[in-house]
Design an enzyme around this catalytic site. Sequence first.
Site, PDB file in Angstrom:
ATOM      1  N   GLU A  86       0.938  -1.346   0.015  1.00 22.90           N
ATOM      2  CA  GLU A  86       0.072  -0.080   0.013  1.00 22.90           C
ATOM      3  C   GLU A  86       1.057   1.101   0.008  1.00 22.90           C
ATOM      4  O   GLU A  86       0.525   2.215   0.743  1.00 22.90           O
ATOM      5  CB  GLU A  86      -0.899  -0.037   1.099  1.00 22.90           C
ATOM      6  CG  GLU A  86      -2.057  -0.949   1.105  1.00 22.90           C
ATOM      7  CD  GLU A  86      -2.960  -1.120   2.090  1.00 22.90           C
ATOM      8  OE1 GLU A  86      -3.049  -0.337   3.110  1.00 22.90           O
ATOM      9  OE2 GLU A  86      -3.670  -2.375   2.379  1.00 22.90           O
ATOM     10  N   GLU A  89      -5.112  -7.615  -1.417  1.00 23.35           N
ATOM     11  CA  GLU A  89      -6.155  -7.762  -0.072  1.00 23.35           C
ATOM     12  C   GLU A  89      -7.445  -7.185  -0.736  1.00 23.35           C
ATOM     13  O   GLU A  89      -7.741  -6.125  -1.612  1.00 23.35           O
ATOM     14  CB  GLU A  89      -5.701  -6.559   1.024  1.00 23.35           C
ATOM     15  CG  GLU A  89      -4.488  -7.155   1.744  1.00 23.35           C
ATOM     16  CD  GLU A  89      -3.928  -5.927   2.543  1.00 23.35           C
ATOM     17  OE1 GLU A  89      -5.030  -5.279   3.099  1.00 23.35           O
ATOM     18  OE2 GLU A  89      -2.833  -5.845   2.900  1.00 23.35           O
TER      19      GLU A  89
END
Length: 358
Positions: free
Chosen positions: A215, A307
Amino acid sequence: DHRDLHSFPTRRSSDLRDKIKVSVPSCFCGRGMKMKMEKEEKMTTADPKATKETVELWNYLHAVAGKQIITGQHTQTIPCEEIDYIRQVTGKEPKLRGFELLAYSPNINYEDASPECIQEVEEDKGTVETALQWARKQREAGNGGILTFTFHWFSPLEGRDKSFYTEYTDFDAREVLKEGTPERAAFYHDMDVIAEILRRFQEERIPILWRPFHESYGTWFWWGAQGPEVARELYRLMFDYYTKDKDLHNLLWVWNSDIPKVYPGDEYVDVVSIDVYLPEYQSTDYADAYEKLVTATSRDKVAALAEVGYLPDVDLLQKSRIPWAYYMTWSKEFCIGEKYNNVENLKKMYDSEYAVTL
């Protein structure tokens, strides 16, 4: 390409390799076919010394993408209660299992940590053993379960509470990129510690989907706090250190960002991926996320939903064939109960012929 690639499989999928191999003798190639074959020749793992098992996993991911999707589930405790829940609901288990390494961060400030932080660390202790035991069982049973790690890395220096979050640390990742800084020394110290954990899997010939600095398109973690370009340089540092100095060759390298112009380069990446948490449920194959990701990174790599909060709609995927090789639902309430994924959708995924399960 200066790397010695001839010892590795040279295909994106077995049928393409066989087609070229069987129907076109190399001496018979026209220039166009020769160029095409040279491109195929370069399709291999980012680490030119990747182990046999790692290359096999790489080939498998390429073969699956667009034909099926590998089911995945993150866990962050020893009991892996998410897996029990999926088994109870569907009678099956995910093919890919994610484990968390946060408790193995060398610089956890226990003196200045919230009860929630302490609980998360305590719950996570021992996940390496759990992962090893699971991977061993998979191999013994011939199931081919796939292992991935997520690392919420407590900042190598300073920090309090959950110091993988930017708000809890003053650690400046830009300093890691400068020779001779305390930040760089601490960064390499922590990398040494984690390298020895990963080596335990290499010694048992277990490949890992390794997704460091995840991320990095956001600023909420210290590695992304100074911008995605800094995170890219940290990723490259780790790749070079682990594949060259540390001789770790059981890793498939997963890049987890869809920011244009900060892609580390094909030579550093095996899988391009993104994390998607929609604000509310919608039936989707995540086609928009796929297009944004491969446009920003590479269309030659395996793509993954590293994810998700909400499961992709497997019926839509089967129709569209958006080539996500795998997805991984996040842990706890994202899996257990019906706050995010209802039982009907979970069953639909695991019952589908398009889904690869255990």
